[in-house]
Structures are given as C-alpha cells and as structure tokens.
Design an enzyme around this catalytic site. Structure first.
Site, short mmCIF file in Angstrom:
data_model
loop_
_atom_site.label_atom_id
_atom_site.label_comp_id
_atom_site.label_asym_id
_atom_site.label_seq_id
_atom_site.Cartn_x
_atom_site.Cartn_y
_atom_site.Cartn_z
N ASP A 1 -3.11 1.04 7.83
CA ASP A 1 -2.13 2.07 7.16
C ASP A 1 -0.32 1.49 8.31
O ASP A 1 0.35 2.53 8.68
CB ASP A 1 -2.40 3.34 7.56
CG ASP A 1 -3.18 3.84 7.00
OD1 ASP A 1 -2.74 3.24 5.96
OD2 ASP A 1 -4.34 4.48 6.75
N ASN B 1 0.48 -1.19 -0.36
CA ASN B 1 0.13 0.09 0.44
C ASN B 1 0.69 1.28 0.27
O ASN B 1 1.72 1.14 0.92
CB ASN B 1 -1.02 0.11 1.31
CG ASN B 1 -1.83 0.99 1.58
OD1 ASN B 1 -2.15 1.20 0.13
ND2 ASN B 1 -2.26 1.78 2.23
N SER C 1 4.85 7.18 2.59
CA SER C 1 4.85 5.25 2.75
C SER C 1 4.50 4.89 2.24
O SER C 1 3.55 4.10 1.83
CB SER C 1 4.97 5.46 4.32
OG SER C 1 5.41 6.30 4.87
N HIS D 1 0.81 5.27 1.44
CA HIS D 1 -0.33 5.81 1.96
C HIS D 1 0.38 7.26 1.99
O HIS D 1 1.91 7.39 2.26
CB HIS D 1 -0.10 5.33 3.65
CG HIS D 1 -0.85 6.15 4.49
ND1 HIS D 1 -2.75 6.08 4.80
CD2 HIS D 1 -0.69 7.14 5.62
CE1 HIS D 1 -2.32 7.10 5.91
NE2 HIS D 1 -2.15 7.60 6.02
#
Ligand code: GAR
Length: 209
Positions: free
Chosen positions: A145, A107, A136, A109
């Site tokens: 997250d 992911n 990040s 973020h």
C-alpha cells in the site's frame, strides 16, 4: 489498443466500473482478462458473462507465496497486458512479481494513503476520529500500500457513521476514481518523477464526493 488485465478476489464492483467505462467512453484499450485467487469470486462469473477471458489461480493450491506468484504471473502474461489492475485483490504480492510489472501495476486502496495501509481502513478511520476518508489509486511497489499516488477521492466522515455506511460512501467514489485513473494510464497521460505522479493533461487528481 492497450490490453488491460484485472485481478480480483471477490465482488468485483471496481472491475465492473472499469469494464463498463472502457466500453462506454471508447478508451484505446480492452479488458483482455480477469484473474482471481478465489475460484468462486462473483467477479469471475460477471466477467465471463461479458465474454471476457477468466482464470482462477487458487492460492490454497501452492506451497509458497513465490510458487503462487509465479503461476499467477504465467497466467497473466499469456494475455500480454500493458497494465495490470488490482481491483479488490486481497493477496499480498511478492517483490519479484511486483518488479516484473513495475510501472504498469495499479491498485486501489480504501483510504487516503499514506494513512491506514492494510486492512479495516474505514473502521480505523472512524476510531481515529477522522473527519475525512477516501480511497487512493497508486502504482504498486514492493512495500504494501505504498507507491506513487495517481489519484485520490475524499468523502466526509459523518456523525453516526459505521464501517458499512462509510465504506458505501467511499465505494461510490472508487467507481469514479479507478476508471478515471486507468483511462489516464491507457491514454499515456501519467508521468512519474521522484515518486510523484502528474496528470499530463492537467485533469484534477482529486475527487471530492
Ligand atoms: C474496494 O473497496 C477496494 O478499495 C478494496 O476492496 C474493495 C473491493 O471491492 N481493496 C482493498 O482493500 C485492497 N487492500 P470490489 O470487489 O467490489 O471492487
């Protein structure tokens, strides 16, 4: 060749950066599918225009998060991905989904994690008086997250910044950061030990924009 599946919800500029760098740099990988929870996402149209397989799984058509996650997983697994890349995918994924893709789910973020998990990261960074902000890339774990950090990009917060100016500055770095991190994954250059990610070729895991 490794197979990359990308999940998007909207514009898809990070997806585009990954597709373009994968082709331009000759990664040992191919983007085999793009899926979205938003049938009208511009990202889907862009991918389809590039000849990439696309799928829409509209979360509004499901009675529960589990049912949505199960259908999304079914659709993704038809593409047999080695890595699933969340690029502006704005649905929270349940623990069972995340565990199914553990170690191959990335992911991006828009904050310097572990600061500012959740939404409105740039506004909150400005309101907190931060002098540095960023983005990040991390492995996804069931906690939102969180998860081992693969790489970060840092940019200054300048006097007079608002949410729009700061997010534009960060996004420019996201387009460098995310392709780099996905490339490392498909090149088998990442090692995770005790929650810490090491780049095995010694490439810097921090970009300063
Ligand atoms: C990016 O800034 C990404 O970091 C953020 O959404 C934007 C998507 O832009 N992701 C999140 O907020 C995830 N919680 P894009 O669709 O142009 O790549």
């Amino acid at each position: 060749m490794k197979s990359i599946v990308i999940l998007v919800s909207g514009r898809g500029s990070n997806m585009q950066a990954i597709v373009e760098r994968c082709a331009a740099e000759g990664w040992p990988a191919k983007v085999v599918g793009v899926a979205s929870n938003q049938p009208g996402a511009p990202a889907l149209a862009w991918a389809a225009g590039r000849g990439i397989a696309t799928a829409a799984v509209d979360h509004k058509g499901f009675v529960s998060r589990e049912a949505f996650d199960a259908e999304l997983r079914r659709v993704i697994d038809l593409w047999q991905p080695d890595v699933v890349v969340l690029a502006g995918f704005m649905r929270i994924l349940g623990a069972a989904f995340v565990r199914h893709y553990e170690g191959r789910l990335l992911n991006i973020h828009p904050s310097l994690l572990p600061a500012f998990t959740g939404l409105h990261t740039h506004r909150r960074a400005i309101e907190a008086g931060c002098k540095v902000a960023g983005a990040s890339v991390h492995f996804v774990t069931p906690e939102l997250d969180h998860g081992p950090i693969v790489a970060q990009a840092a940019v200054p917060v300048l006097p007079g910044d608002d949410e729009a100016s700061l997010s534009a500055r960060v996004l420019e770095q996201e387009h460098r950061l995310y392709p780099m991190a996905v490339r490392w994954f498909v090149q088998d250059q990442l090692k995770v030990a005790d929650g810490v990610v090491t780049q095995l070729a010694g490439e810097p895991q921090l970009i300063c924009g």
